[in-house]
Design a protein around this motif. Structure first.
Motif, short mmCIF file in Angstrom:
data_model
loop_
_atom_site.label_atom_id
_atom_site.label_comp_id
_atom_site.label_asym_id
_atom_site.label_seq_id
_atom_site.Cartn_x
_atom_site.Cartn_y
_atom_site.Cartn_z
N SER A 69 -107.91 -46.92 -1.96
CA SER A 69 -108.91 -47.42 -1.02
C SER A 69 -108.62 -48.81 -0.45
O SER A 69 -109.40 -49.31 0.35
CB SER A 69 -110.28 -47.45 -1.72
OG SER A 69 -110.23 -48.22 -2.90
N THR A 70 -107.51 -49.42 -0.85
CA THR A 70 -107.16 -50.72 -0.30
C THR A 70 -105.68 -50.72 0.12
O THR A 70 -104.89 -49.91 -0.36
CB THR A 70 -107.38 -51.85 -1.32
OG1 THR A 70 -106.48 -51.69 -2.42
CG2 THR A 70 -108.82 -51.86 -1.82
N GLN A 71 -105.35 -51.65 0.98
CA GLN A 71 -103.96 -51.76 1.43
C GLN A 71 -103.03 -52.06 0.26
O GLN A 71 -101.92 -51.53 0.18
CB GLN A 71 -103.84 -52.86 2.49
CG GLN A 71 -102.44 -53.05 3.05
CD GLN A 71 -102.39 -54.15 4.10
OE1 GLN A 71 -103.33 -54.33 4.86
NE2 GLN A 71 -101.30 -54.89 4.12
N SER A 74 -102.14 -48.83 -1.75
CA SER A 74 -101.78 -47.68 -0.92
C SER A 74 -100.89 -46.71 -1.68
O SER A 74 -100.12 -47.10 -2.55
CB SER A 74 -101.09 -48.15 0.36
OG SER A 74 -99.94 -48.92 0.05
N TYR A 117 -101.91 -49.09 11.57
CA TYR A 117 -100.72 -49.16 10.71
C TYR A 117 -100.10 -50.54 10.84
O TYR A 117 -100.41 -51.32 11.75
CB TYR A 117 -99.72 -48.07 11.11
CG TYR A 117 -99.11 -48.25 12.48
CD1 TYR A 117 -97.83 -48.79 12.64
CD2 TYR A 117 -99.81 -47.89 13.64
CE1 TYR A 117 -97.26 -48.96 13.90
CE2 TYR A 117 -99.26 -48.06 14.90
CZ TYR A 117 -97.98 -48.59 15.03
OH TYR A 117 -97.43 -48.77 16.27
N LEU A 165 -101.81 -55.46 11.37
CA LEU A 165 -102.37 -54.14 11.66
C LEU A 165 -102.48 -53.94 13.17
O LEU A 165 -102.94 -54.82 13.90
CB LEU A 165 -103.75 -54.00 11.02
CG LEU A 165 -103.78 -53.70 9.52
CD1 LEU A 165 -105.21 -53.83 8.97
CD2 LEU A 165 -103.22 -52.32 9.23
N TRP A 220 -100.04 -47.06 6.43
CA TRP A 220 -100.98 -46.39 7.32
C TRP A 220 -102.40 -46.48 6.77
O TRP A 220 -102.63 -46.46 5.56
CB TRP A 220 -100.62 -44.92 7.48
CG TRP A 220 -99.31 -44.67 8.18
CD1 TRP A 220 -99.13 -44.54 9.53
CD2 TRP A 220 -98.02 -44.51 7.57
NE1 TRP A 220 -97.81 -44.33 9.80
CE2 TRP A 220 -97.08 -44.30 8.61
CE3 TRP A 220 -97.56 -44.54 6.27
CZ2 TRP A 220 -95.75 -44.10 8.40
CZ3 TRP A 220 -96.21 -44.35 6.02
CH2 TRP A 220 -95.31 -44.13 7.07
N HIS A 221 -103.36 -46.56 7.67
CA HIS A 221 -104.77 -46.62 7.29
C HIS A 221 -105.50 -45.39 7.81
O HIS A 221 -105.57 -45.16 9.03
CB HIS A 221 -105.41 -47.89 7.87
CG HIS A 221 -106.86 -48.05 7.55
ND1 HIS A 221 -107.71 -48.86 8.28
CD2 HIS A 221 -107.62 -47.51 6.57
CE1 HIS A 221 -108.92 -48.82 7.76
NE2 HIS A 221 -108.91 -47.99 6.72
N THR A 223 -109.12 -43.39 8.16
CA THR A 223 -110.56 -43.63 8.15
C THR A 223 -111.28 -42.28 8.10
O THR A 223 -111.05 -41.42 8.96
CB THR A 223 -111.01 -44.40 9.41
OG1 THR A 223 -110.34 -45.68 9.43
CG2 THR A 223 -112.52 -44.65 9.37
#
Length: 227
Positions: A69-71, A74, A117, A165, A220-221, A223
């Motif tokens: 849940s966090t960078q 990852s 990203y 980002l 990568w993020h 959502t």
């Protein structure tokens, strides 16, 4: 009886008749205004819905689901058995990442997008990397052939990545997750990432280290939204 007495008697009779009529009218009005009375009550009860999307970088159908849940936490994608992956100019590499709704918090379906990203590590190598993504049937389908046969999620090559980002542009498509339980878990969907290393330019001398000397990475993020 005189005419005067008769007149007085008639007058009193008229008064009594009018009073009687008034009483009758008064009783009639009271009955008209009366009505039945009743009460009805209603209520609503509520519970906070539960929703949680988890991920797995497994290259097989056996998953160990995590939050990621966090960078800083990852999930490490498996582009090869070697970490970091040793890359060559002009070559593409593939890695799967599966998504599913937590079976203990499955009150809603989910809609997931790759929203942004960034790049990490050696800027020389990072500047040579571009990426895109597709949805494939499962981790074992995350190959060149499987990627081409998959459903496009990020069609245009993104990058090169900076160390800040940046949004996916044009916007990513969506991955739809079903809350329905499949045995003890919800049915996963697999995203196949494709990372391509830029080809060596004409006349570029490899001895000058045009791709840098250190490692570089992409982050990568995703959502997720309940639907």
């Amino acid at each position: 009886m005189t005419e005067s007495n008769l007149s007085s008697t008639d007058h009193r009779r008229r008064v009594r008749a009018l009073l009687a009529g008034g009483l009758v009218c008064g009783i009639g009005a009271a009955m008209t205004l009366a009505a039945w009375s009743d009460d009805i009550w209603v209520n609503g009860q509520f519970r906070a819905g539960q929703f949680n999307v988890q991920g797995s970088p497994s290259t097989t159908s056996t998953h160990t689901w995590g939050e990621y849940s966090t960078q800083g936490n990852s999930a490490p994608l498996a582009f090869s058995s070697v970490v970091p992956t040793i890359v060559s100019p002009g070559t593409s590499y593939y890695a799967p990442f599966s998504l599913a709704i937590d079976s203990t918090k499955a009150d809603f379906n989910g809609s997931v997008r790759i929203t942004e990203y960034l790049g990490t590590g050696d800027p020389a190598l990072r500047s040579k990397l571009t990426w895109s993504a597709a949805v494939v049937p499962g981790p074992s389908n995350c190959t060149e052939a499987g990627y081409l046969a998959g459903t496009t999620l990020v069609p245009s090559a993104q990058g090169p990545a900076t160390d800040m980002l940046q949004p996916v542009s044009p916007a990513s498509g969506t991955v739809t997750l079903d809350k329905t339980l499949n045995t003890t878990a919800t049915t996963p969907k697999t995203v196949c990432f494709k990372v391509t290393v830029a080809p060596q330019g004409s006349g570029v001398d490899p001895s000058t280290n045009p791709y840098g000397t250190g490692s570089a990475g992409l982050v990568w993020h995703f959502t997720a939204t309940s639907v």
